[in-house]
Scaffold this active site. Structure first.
Site, mmCIF file in Angstrom:
data_model
loop_
_atom_site.group_PDB
_atom_site.id
_atom_site.type_symbol
_atom_site.label_atom_id
_atom_site.label_comp_id
_atom_site.label_asym_id
_atom_site.label_seq_id
_atom_site.Cartn_x
_atom_site.Cartn_y
_atom_site.Cartn_z
ATOM 1 C CG HIS A 443 21.604 14.565 -39.034
ATOM 2 N ND1 HIS A 443 21.472 13.584 -39.643
ATOM 3 C CD2 HIS A 443 20.627 15.542 -39.262
ATOM 4 C CE1 HIS A 443 20.336 13.585 -40.361
ATOM 5 N NE2 HIS A 443 19.759 14.941 -40.213
ATOM 6 C CB CYS A 819 13.106 22.007 -26.352
ATOM 7 S SG CYS A 819 14.081 23.495 -27.046
HETATM 8 C C1 PEP Z 1 19.331 22.766 -29.041
HETATM 9 O O1 PEP Z 1 20.118 23.429 -29.591
HETATM 10 O O2 PEP Z 1 19.176 22.588 -27.793
HETATM 11 C C2 PEP Z 1 17.945 22.488 -29.830
HETATM 12 C C3 PEP Z 1 17.187 21.632 -29.055
HETATM 13 O O3 PEP Z 1 17.953 22.707 -31.020
HETATM 14 P P1 PEP Z 1 18.893 21.671 -32.462
HETATM 15 O O4 PEP Z 1 19.203 20.510 -31.707
HETATM 16 O O5 PEP Z 1 17.898 21.596 -33.231
HETATM 17 O O6 PEP Z 1 19.842 22.711 -32.462
#
Ligand code: PEP
Ligand code: MG
Length: 866
Positions: A443, A819
C-alpha cells in the site's frame, strides 16, 4: 615542429614495417591501425580518433585484450619491440583501456624508464627537483603496484624530492632485498604484468560487474610516451572540459597545475589554476593565453568530431600543448539530459541519438528532490527503495500527527509498521513515508509512487516501538518522535539528520528530449491517477490518458468515509441506497474533474475493488467514533466488523465479486461516470469513458455486470435525452482470466493486465508480505529480481502472452495494456511492446521514464532492422 615530428614518426613506423605494427596484439596507434573498442578498449580507440584529428597526441602503442590476458597468464609480448617504438631516452606511461571507460581499470603508472642514469640526465636538462619528482613518483608506483610493498612504508618520506627519493629507494631495497630495477624492459614488463593481473583479480571483477560489465570483459593497455609536465618554461598538466558536470551548461571547467603530472591538478586545491579567467583566483587563460586558446579549440573539435562532450587530459611543455587523452565528461543525470540535447541542437548528433544517450532510470533523479551527491550520509538503516526522491522531516508515528505537523507547516516523515487506507491523509500530509513491512507493491509503495512521495518500505532492521514512539537502528541508536531523519527513496537509505538536497528540475532541455522521444515512440503511455491532483501531474507529464483510476481511493476523504461506512453497515437495500445516493454526487464531481483535466484523452475508471472491511476502523477509538456516527452501540459495530473479517481478504469478497453480490455500488459508480461524461462533454472535448471491471475470473461475472451497466447507461441517456459512447473492459489479474481471455474478449473493448495481483496469484506470493524475505530470495538467486518490481517475463509473462493471444483471437480489435506497477519499468515495457500491447499505464511520476524507455526501444528496433 611537434606536428612534423609526429608525421615523421608515423611514416617511419610505416616504412620500417615495424615489429609492433606486425604483431596483432600490440599496435602502434596510427590513423589506420586496426583498432576497435571491443578488442583494444575505449581509450585506445579514442586516442586513435584524436590522432586522426591531427591532435598533438604523444606516440602510443595499444595492447589488445588478448595480449593483456596472455600477460596475466605469464606470456609477455615482445617488450623490446614495444620500447623500440619510442626514442631510447623516452619515459613511458601505461594506462588502462577497458571496453567501456565506466568499468574502470588499474591506475596509470607514469615515468617508466626512470633509473639512476636517466635521473642524472634529467637533473642536467630539467633540474634536480624535477628529476627527483619524476623518479620518486615512478619508484613509489612500482613499489606499491609491482613489488606489492605496503603503501604505508612511504607515508613518512621527506617532502624534499631529492631526500624523499633517496629514502624511497632505500626502503625499496630494504624490503625487497634487491636494488630498484634499472632496466626499462624489466620495468615495463613488471608494470604490464601487475596491471594485467590486477584486472583479473576477484575484487576488480566484482566491482566492474556491479557496473554492468560482463564476466569476461577484457582490458587493453596503452603505452604512451611521457611528456613530463616538469621543467623550464610553462610546464604542467591538467584537465579541461567545456561543460559543467553538475548542470550540463556550457562552462570551461577543470584545473591546471604548473610543474605537475597526471591528474595532480585536480587534488591540488588552491595551488591549481582555474582554466578560464575566474574571480576566485589566477587562471591558465592569464598565465598562458595561447595554450589556453589551443586547448579550448582542441576540446571543441573533439566535441564536434567525437560527437560527445569530452574531458581533455593535457600537458603543457614549455608552452606547447599535448593532448594525452579524452574521456567522456562525468555528468549528473541533469547534465546528461542537457548535454545530449545541446549536441542535437548543434546538429552534432540526431535527436534520436540524443534520446538514446539518456538512461531512463536516471530521469527519476530529475523528477524528484535528491540527496546531493557530495552530502555526508549517516545511514541508520536500509529498506526497499519504493518511491524515489528524498525528504527530510521530524519523525511522526501516526497519520494524525502527520496532519498536525502539516498544519504547523513542519515537514515530517510518517513512520508506520505498514500503512493502510486509513493512512492516506497522513501520507498526503507527510514529506515522506517509512514502513517496517511491505514490498514494492504494498500500500505505502503504490500510494507513495502515485503521490510522488519519497517512500521506503520493508525497513525490517529498524525496531519500531509504537508505544514508546521510538525507532531503534541496528547499531543501537534510538530515535524518537520529533527527531529529524531523511529518507532516500531512490536508494532505500534512511539517514540521520538533514543532508543537503538537489531540487527537481524539468527544464527546457528535458521538455525537448521528451518531445523527441514521443516522436519516436510506438507504444502508448498512460498514467495511473486516482485524484484530480494525480491527473494534473499525469497531464503535466503528457500522459496520453489515464490507464487506471482506482476509484476506492476517492472514498478515503474523511467527509466520505463516514458515508461509505454507513453504506457498508446498511441493514437493508433502502438504507444502502440512501448512502449511495449521498456518494453519487461526490463521485460525479470526481469524474467530471478527471475528464476536464484530461481534455478528451481516454480515462479508464476501475470500478470498486478492495474488500469492504478495509474501510472499517481498526482501532478502538475509530470504532467508538463510528458507533457515534451511526448511532449504534460500540458492541454492535465491533460485532459487525468481526463478522466481515475474512481469512484471506485479498482472495475474498472484493473486485467484481462485490459487483455481483452488492451490485448497487457499481450501479452508483456507473451512473456517476455517465453523468460526469455528459457534464464534462457539455463544455469541453467529447468524453468516451472507459469502465473497467476488476478481478474477473468467470465469463458470467462480466455478463452480469455488463447487463447492469448497459441498463444504467440507457437510463441516464433517457433521463438526460443525450447520447454518449462508452467502452467497457476487464482487468485481467487472475491466472484464470488470462487462460479464459477468449471468453471475455468479445464482450469487452479492452483488457488491461493488472500485473500486481497477477504476479501475486501466479507465484502464490503475497504482495504485502513478500518484502520481508525478498532480499534473501534475490541474494540467494531464487528470483533474479523482485517479480513485483521487474515483470517475470517467463511465468507471469507467459500468462500475459496467452491472455493477449486468446483475447485477440476472439476480438481482433480489442485494446490491450498493462496497468500494474510494472508499467513504468523499462524492462517490462520492452516485454509489453514485444507482445504488441497498445499502451502501458504507470504512476504519473514514472510517465517520463516510460516515454523515454519506450522511445529507446522503438529506435533500437529500427536500428536493428536497418
Ligand atoms: C494490479 O493488480 O495490477 C492493479 C493494477 O490493481 P491494484 O494494484 O489496485 O490491485
Ligand atoms: Mg489488482
Amino acid at each position: 615542429m611537434l606536428q612534423r615530428q609526429k608525421t615523421e614518426r608515423r611514416s617511419a613506423a610505416t616504412e620500417r614495417g615495424n615489429p609492433v605494427q606486425n604483431n596483432p596484439n600490440t599496435t602502434l596507434i596510427t590513423p589506420t591501425a586496426p583498432l576497435a573498442a571491443n578488442t583494444h578498449g575505449g581509450r585506445a580507440k579514442c586516442l586513435q580518433r584524436l590522432v586522426r584529428l591531427d591532435m598533438p597526441v604523444p606516440r602510443t602503442v595499444a595492447l589488445s585484450f588478448e595480449a593483456v590476458h596472455r600477460i596475466a597468464e605469464g606470456e609477455l609480448p615482445d617488450i623490446a619491440a614495444i620500447l623500440g617504438e619510442f626514442p631510447p631516452e623516452t619515459l613511458l606511461c601505461v594506462r588502462p583501456s577497458s571496453e567501456d571507460p565506466d568499468w574502470g581499470g588499474p591506475g596509470a603508472v607514469l615515468n617508466i624508464g626512470m633509473n639512476d642514469a636517466r635521473h642524472r640526465e634529467v637533473c642536467a636538462s630539467l633540474g634536480a627537483a624535477a628529476a627527483a619528482a619524476l623518479y620518486l613518483r615512478f619508484v613509489q608506483a612500482y613499489a606499491i603496484h609491482v613489488a606489492r610493498l605496503d603503501p604505508d612504508l612511504f607515508d613518512e618520506v621527506s617532502e624534499d624530492p631529492a631526500e624523499g627519493l633517496a629514502e624511497t629507494l632505500q626502503a625499496y631495497e630494504a624490503e625487497t632485498d634487491e636494488p630498484f630495477p634499472q632496466d626499462p624492459k624489466e620495468q615495463l614488463a613488471g608494470v604490464l604484468r601487475s596491471m594485467a593481473r590486477a584486472w583479473e583479480g576477484t575484487s576488480a571483477r566484482l566491482l566492474r560487474q556491479a557496473k554492468g560489465a560482463p564476466t569476461d570483459a577484457g582490458l587493453g593497455l596503452v603505452v604512451q610516451e611521457m611528456i613530463p609536465g616538469l621543467g623550464q618554461g610553462e610546464c604542467g598538466s591538467g584537465v579541461l572540459q567545456l561543460v559543467n558536470s553538475a548542470t550540463g551548461q556550457p562552462q570551461v571547467t577543470g584545473r591546471y597545475l604548473s610543474q605537475s603530472q597526471g591528474r595532480d591538478a585536480l587534488g591540488a586545491g588552491a595551488a591549481a589554476l582555474y582554466l578560464a579567467r575566474d574571480a576566485r583566483g589566477p587562471s591558465l587563460e592569464e598565465a598562458a593565453p595561447e595554450a589556453f586558446a589551443a586547448l579550448k579549440a582542441h576540446a571543441a573539435l573533439m566535441r564536434q568530431k567525437l560527437r560527445a562532450e569530452m574531458q581533455v587530459e593535457f600537458v603543457i611543455e614549455s608552452g606547447h600543448v599535448h593532448i594525452l587523452d579524452g574521456v567522456r565528461v562525468a555528468r549528473s543525470s541533469r547534465a546528461a539530459v542537457r548535454i545530449a540535447v545541446q549536441l542535437a541542437r548543434d546538429g552534432i548528433i540526431t535527436p534520436q541519438e540524443a534520446v538514446m544517450r539518456v538512461d531512463p532510470h536516471a530521469l527519476t533523479e530529475l523528477l524528484h528532490r535528491q540527496v546531493a551527491p557530495d552530502a555526508r550520509r549517516d545511514v541508520l538503516a536500509r529498506g526497499i527503495a519504493a518511491s524515489p526522491g528524498a525528504a527530510s522531516g521530524r519523525i511522526v508515528f501516526t497519520s494524525a500527527e502527520a496532519q498536525a505537523a502539516a498544519s504547523r507547516r513542519e515537514a515530517c516523515i510518517l513512520v508506520r509498521r505498514e500503512t493502510s487506507p486509513e493512512d492516506i491523509r497522513g501520507m498526503h500530509a507527510a514529506a515522506g513515508v517509512l514502513t517496517e513491512r511491505g514490498g514494492i507493491t504494498s500500500h505505502a509503495a503504490v500510494i507513495g509512487r502515485g503521490l510522488g512521495l519519497p517512500c521506503i518500505v520493508g525497513a525490517s532492521t529498524l525496531k519500531f516501538n509504537k508505544g514508546k514512539k521510538t525507532l531503534t537502528a541496528p547499531d543501537g541508536r534510538v530515535f524518537r518522535d520529533g527527531d529529524i531523519i531523511t529518507i532516500d527513496g531512490s536508494s532505500g537509505q534512511v539517514l540521520v539528520g538533514q543532508p543537503d538536497m538537489l531540487e527537481a528540475t524539468l527544464d527546457d532541455a528535458f521538455q525537448e528530449l521528451m518531445g523527441w522521444a514521443d516522436d519516436a515512440r510506438d507504444i502508448g503511455i498512460r498514467a495511473n491517477a486516482d485524484s484530480p491532483a494525480d491527473a494534473q501531474t499525469a497531464a503535466n507529464f503528457d500522459a496520453q490518458g489515464i490507464g487506471l483510476c482506482r476509484t476506492e481511493h476517492m472514498f478515503f476523504d474523511p467527509g466520505r468515509m463516514t458515508v461509505m461506512r454507513e453504506m457498508i453497515f446498511a441493514q437493508s437495500p433502502s438504507g444502502r441506497a440512501a448512502a449511495l445516493e449521498r456518494l453519487l454526487p461526490m463521485q460525479r464531481e470526481d469524474f467530471t474533474q478527471l475528464f476536464r483535466i484530461m481534455q478528451g484523452k481516454p480515462v479508464c475508471i476501475r470500478l470498486f475493488d478492495p474488500p469492504l472491511h478495509e474501510f472499517l476502523p481498526a482501532t478502538r477509538t475509530g470504532q467508538r467514533e463510528l458507533a457515534e456516527a451511526l448511532d449504534l452501540p460500540v458492541s454492535d459495530v465491533v460485532r459487525r466488523i468481526e463478522a466481515m473479517e475474512e481469512y484471506n481478504p485479498m482472495l475474498g469478497l472484493r473486485g467484481v465479486r462485490l459487483g455481483v453480490t452488492v451490485p448497487e455500488i457499481y450501479d452508483m459508480q456507473a451512473r456517476a461516470i455517465f453523468e460526469a461524461t455528459l457534464a464534462a462533454s457539455k463544455d469541453g472535448a467529447p468524453v468516451v469513458p472507459e469502465i473497467m471491471i476488476p478481478l474477473v475470473s468467470a465469463r458470467r461475472e462480466v455478463e452480469l455486470v455488463k447487463a447492469r451497466i448497459d441498463a444504467v447507461a440507457a437510463a441516464v441517456q433517457a433521463e438526460q435525452k443525450r447520447r454518449f459512447d462508452f467502452r467497457l473492459g476487464v482487468m485481467v489479474e487472475t491466472p484464470r482470466a488470462c487462460l479464459r481471455a477468449a471468453e471475455f474478449a468479445p464482450m469487452t473493448s479492452f483488457m488491461s493486465f493488472g500485473t500486481n495481483d497477477l504476479t501475486q496469484m501466479t507465484y502464490g506470493l503475497s504482495r504485502d508480505d513478500a518484502g520481508r524475505f525478498m532480499s534473501d530470495y534475490v541474494n540467494q538467486g531464487v528470483f533474479p529480481e523482485d517479480p513485483f518490481h521487474v515483470l517475470d517475463t517467463d511465468g507471469v509473462g507467459e500468462l500475459l502472452k496467452l491472455g493477449a493471444e486468446r483475447g485477440r483471437a476472439s476480438n481482433p480489435g480489442i485494446t490491450l495494456s498493462i496497468c500494474g506497477e510494472h508499467g513504468g519499468n523499462p524492462e517490462s515495457i520492452a516485454f509489453c511492446r514485444s507482445v504488441g500491447f497498445d499502451y502501458v499505464s504507470c504512476s504519473p511520476f514514472r510517465v517520463p521514464v516510460a516515454r523515454l524507455a519506450a522511445a529507446q526501444l522503438a529506435i533500437g528496433h529500427k536500428i536493428c532492422d536497418s
